[in-house]
Scaffold this motif. Structure first.
Motif, PDB file in Angstrom:
ATOM      1  N   LYS A  49       0.970  -1.345  -0.049  1.00  0.00           N
ATOM      2  CA  LYS A  49      -0.021   0.165   0.016  1.00  0.00           C
ATOM      3  C   LYS A  49       0.843   1.309   0.147  1.00  0.00           C
ATOM      4  O   LYS A  49       0.800   2.224  -0.694  1.00  0.00           O
ATOM      5  N   GLN A  96       2.652   1.810  -3.284  1.00  0.00           N
ATOM      6  CA  GLN A  96       1.497   1.917  -4.229  1.00  0.00           C
ATOM      7  C   GLN A  96       1.172   3.552  -4.341  1.00  0.00           C
ATOM      8  O   GLN A  96       0.989   4.234  -5.533  1.00  0.00           O
ATOM      9  N   ARG A 127       2.374   5.901  -7.461  1.00  0.00           N
ATOM     10  CA  ARG A 127       1.248   6.812  -8.348  1.00  0.00           C
ATOM     11  C   ARG A 127       1.431   8.014  -8.401  1.00  0.00           C
ATOM     12  O   ARG A 127       0.999   8.685  -9.612  1.00  0.00           O
ATOM     13  N   TRP A 182      -2.422  11.442  -7.917  1.00  0.00           N
ATOM     14  CA  TRP A 182      -3.053  10.078  -8.045  1.00  0.00           C
ATOM     15  C   TRP A 182      -2.996   9.191  -6.625  1.00  0.00           C
ATOM     16  O   TRP A 182      -3.706   8.518  -6.125  1.00  0.00           O
ATOM     17  N   SER A 228      -5.643   7.831  -3.913  1.00  0.00           N
ATOM     18  CA  SER A 228      -5.832   6.422  -3.529  1.00  0.00           C
ATOM     19  C   SER A 228      -5.688   6.439  -2.119  1.00  0.00           C
ATOM     20  O   SER A 228      -6.452   5.240  -1.317  1.00  0.00           O
TER      21      SER A 228
END
Length: 240
Positions: free
Chosen positions: A82, A85, A89, A96, A100
């Motif tokens: 996580k 990520q 992004r 982004w 998220s």
């Protein structure tokens, strides 16, 4: 005479017995040598004695191999995924990662793009102004007519303006990179606070901000000791 013959036979018997004994001992020695030659050599005999330098090198390699073996549970792996990520992004597309992570992304994303748009517009303005002043100086050096606005401006003033415009233009490049970097850092930190702080607790930990009106004493700023109430704003932060 009979005694001599009996003594002779006795000596002969002793010699025969002694010869058989020596022959038996020699055979046993040969058998022992053959058996020892057929035995496998021990590890201490076959392995070459390593030097101190080689031993340290081997121990170092074994320690590195042990460090590589790291066991992580599924929860920790999911949390690390996580975290990676979010910032990856934001690295690809600003905002982004904030989207998220959730939360106040609808405030963060406009702020990010507003900062990027501001730096780009200021860069474009200073770049045009720099090129314009550079063209004026070139036309004056070649004796070409220039804009009447610059007729009353000296060359020294135009040069200072040109240098300032170039400096501000270059500064906007650094600010653009700074806003882009803050976008990535914010996505990573927000994901860390959101996911890692909630391990082992049924209720996820949150950070709450609140802004509200409050009364302030203006006498402290003026140096007097009389109470002068003044309306102000109070920012409070709460960790659950």
């Amino acid at each position: 005479m009979a005694k001599l013959i009996s003594l002779f036979f006795a000596l002969f018997a002793v010699l025969i017995v002694h010869g058989q004994t020596v022959d038996t001992i020699s055979k046993k020695q040969v058998q022992t040598i053959k058996t020892e030659s057929l035995k496998p050599k021990s590890a201490q005999d076959t392995i070459k004695k390593e030097s101190r330098k080689e031993r340290k090198k081997r121990e170092k390699e074994e320690a590195k191999a042990k460090e590589k073996v790291v066991f992580k549970d599924s929860t920790r792996l999911a949390i690390e995924a996580k975290n990676k990520q979010a910032w990856k992004r934001s690295l690809v597309l600003p905002g982004w990662g904030q989207y998220s992570n959730g939360g106040l992304w609808w405030i963060k994303v406009p702020v990010i793009y507003g900062g990027l748009a501001t730096t780009v517009l200021v860069f474009d303005f200073n770049n045009k102004y720099y090129k314009e002043l550079l063209g004026v100086l070139k036309d004056r050096s070649e004796g070409k007519p220039v804009d009447p606005y610059y007729n009353q401006v000296t060359n020294e003033a135009i040069i200072r303006g040109k240098d300032n415009a170039r400096r501000d233009r270059d500064l906007m490049v650094l600010l653009t990179l700074g806003v882009y970097g803050l976008n990535v850092a914010e996505a990573y930190i927000d994901s860390m606070l959101k996911y890692r702080w909630s391990i082992g607790d049924d209720k996820p930990k949150k950070t709450a901000f609140s802004i509200g009106p409050t009364l302030m004493d203006a006498s402290l700023a003026s140096g007097s000791f009389t109470f002068k109430p003044t309306v102000g704003l109070k920012l409070s932060m709460k960790f659950n």
